[in-house]
Design an enzyme around this catalytic site. Structure first.
Site, PDB file in Angstrom:
ATOM      1  N   LYS A 225       0.844  -1.204   0.000  1.00 41.42           N
ATOM      2  CA  LYS A 225       0.000   0.000   0.000  1.00 41.42           C
ATOM      3  C   LYS A 225       0.877   1.252   0.000  1.00 41.42           C
ATOM      4  CE  LYS A 225      -3.774  -2.450   2.205  1.00 41.42           C
ATOM      5  NZ  LYS A 225      -4.439  -2.869   3.452  1.00 41.42           N
TER       6      LYS A 225
ATOM      7  N   GLN B 105      -4.399  -1.378   9.663  1.00 35.38           N
ATOM      8  CA  GLN B 105      -4.307  -2.723   9.080  1.00 35.38           C
ATOM      9  C   GLN B 105      -4.912  -3.751  10.031  1.00 35.38           C
ATOM     10  OE1 GLN B 105      -3.132  -3.440   5.889  1.00 35.38           O
ATOM     11  NE2 GLN B 105      -3.939  -5.466   6.324  1.00 35.38           N
TER      12      GLN B 105
ATOM     13  N   ASP C  36     -10.857   3.190   3.936  1.00 37.87           N
ATOM     14  CA  ASP C  36     -11.116   1.746   3.845  1.00 37.87           C
ATOM     15  C   ASP C  36     -12.615   1.487   3.710  1.00 37.87           C
ATOM     16  OD1 ASP C  36      -9.112  -0.110   3.651  1.00 37.87           O
ATOM     17  OD2 ASP C  36      -8.724  -0.225   5.818  1.00 37.87           O
TER      18      ASP C  36
END
Ligand code: NAP
Length: 307
Positions: free
Chosen positions: A78, A122, A145
């Site tokens: 990412k 994460q 997200d």
């Protein structure tokens, strides 16, 4: 693998058919997530450049707790993708002993940081931390997200909000083959908050008739055999086999598993299913790269919405 490129190079980002390639040994066309990502990222780069020229370079903060090997790889990918397109990235790494209170304080600081437009924690988080509480601490305007309850609510009600990256990437793949979902029967296997449920909502929004399957579903094969589109998001290798697929169906494979040789593979028996499906996504090189691309997309959107 012997493949044939179909169609001419796209004139616009919405004209994306060339990302479907035909493997000459099978009937199915591959939807290539790597190539589609390249094109979408080029379009994003122009938007990033325009924001940067106005002194508003998009910024993404990625928080990682502990040293879970897969999480480290995801986070590294990412951050590298951000660098590649010109998004400012901030990687905050902490030991897995970090307390929930400290983590929440760090998120609060990032919520207030004007250089940061997107915040990603994460997952999975260590057991002593309430993941939902952490997600809810992220400002909805920075929830790139798309896991915050307000993003989920926006998707459910069809209002403006960030869409979770993996199902959003699947939607872009369908768009790339000009797949008209209206009236189609879509079967989604898996009902997680990050893939299965939002996937079903997105398909519903595009007027598909959606069936959601899970571990308690009886006669899965009877349902998948009726489907025009199947999205497999389970995490079990070969959960979808050739005999479960109607000829001509489109199959999107979200799963990420390892085969007996340790090689990355999806949920779909690729060799068998690609003999009957019309389009199929490979693993690797399918949904995975699209997930990161949509994260970049959401981060750019978050920065644009502030301006
Ligand atoms: P998850 O939270 O574990 O959810 C799995 C879902 O599959 C659950 O809803 C479960 O049902 C269902 N399921 C389990 N066994 C089943 C069976 N035999 N038949 C039908 N359904 C069954 O997983 P997730 O986070 O959604 O991820 C799913 C897969 O996608 C994983 O392999 C993950 O690594 C991968 N993934 C890939 C990407 C990417 O970028 N490519 C992104 C995210 C996830 P219950 O709800 O009843 O337990």
């Amino acid at each position: 693998m012997k493949t044939q490129q179909l169609g001419a190079h796209p004139a616009t980002a919405s004209d994306l058919l060339p990302f479907a390639t035909r493997d000459l040994t099978m009937t199915s066309q591959l939807i290539n997530g790597v190539e589609l990502s390249k094109t979408l990222r080029q379009t994003l780069q122009a938007r990033i450049q325009s924001l940067t020229e106005r002194g508003q370079t998009p910024g993404l903060a990625v928080i990682l707790l502990g040293d879970h090997p897969a999480s480290q790889v995801y986070v590294r990918n990412k951050v590298a993708a951000c660098e590649q397109v010109g998004i400012h990235s901030l990687l905050e790494k902490y030991p897995d002993t970090l307390s929930e209170t400290e983590l929440l304080l760090n998120i609060k600081a990032l919520n207030e940081d004007p250089k940061i437009h997107g915040i990603l924690v994460q997952l999975p988080l260590p057991a002593h931390i309430d993941a939902q509480r952490v997600i809810e601490a992220i400002s909805p305007s920075k929830d790139v997200d798309g896991f915050h309850i307000s993003s989920a609510g926006a998707l459910m009600t069809g209002t403006k909000g960030f869409w979770p990256c993996t199902p959003y990437g699947c939607m872009k793949m369908l768009e790339s083959i000009h797949y008209d979902l209206k009236g189609k029967h879509a079967v989604v296997i898996g009902r997680s908050n990050i893939v299965g449920k939002p996937m079903a909502m997105m398909l519903l929004q595009k007027n598909a008739t959606v069936t959601i399957c899970h571990s308690h579903t009886k006669n899965l094969a009877d349902l998948t055999r009726q489907a025009d589109l199947i999205v497999a998001a389970v995490g079990i290798r070969n959960v979808l086999t050739k005999d479960m697929v109607k000829p001509g169906a489109v199959v999107l494979d979200v799963g990420m598993n390892r085969d007996e040789l340790g090689k990355l593979c999806g949920d779909v028996d690729f060799a068998g299913v690609s003999e009957v499906s019309s389009y199929i996504t490979p693993v690797p090189g399918g949904v995975g790269p699209m997930t990161i691309t949509m994260l970049l997309h959401n981060t750019v959107l978050a920065a644009e919405q502030l301006n």
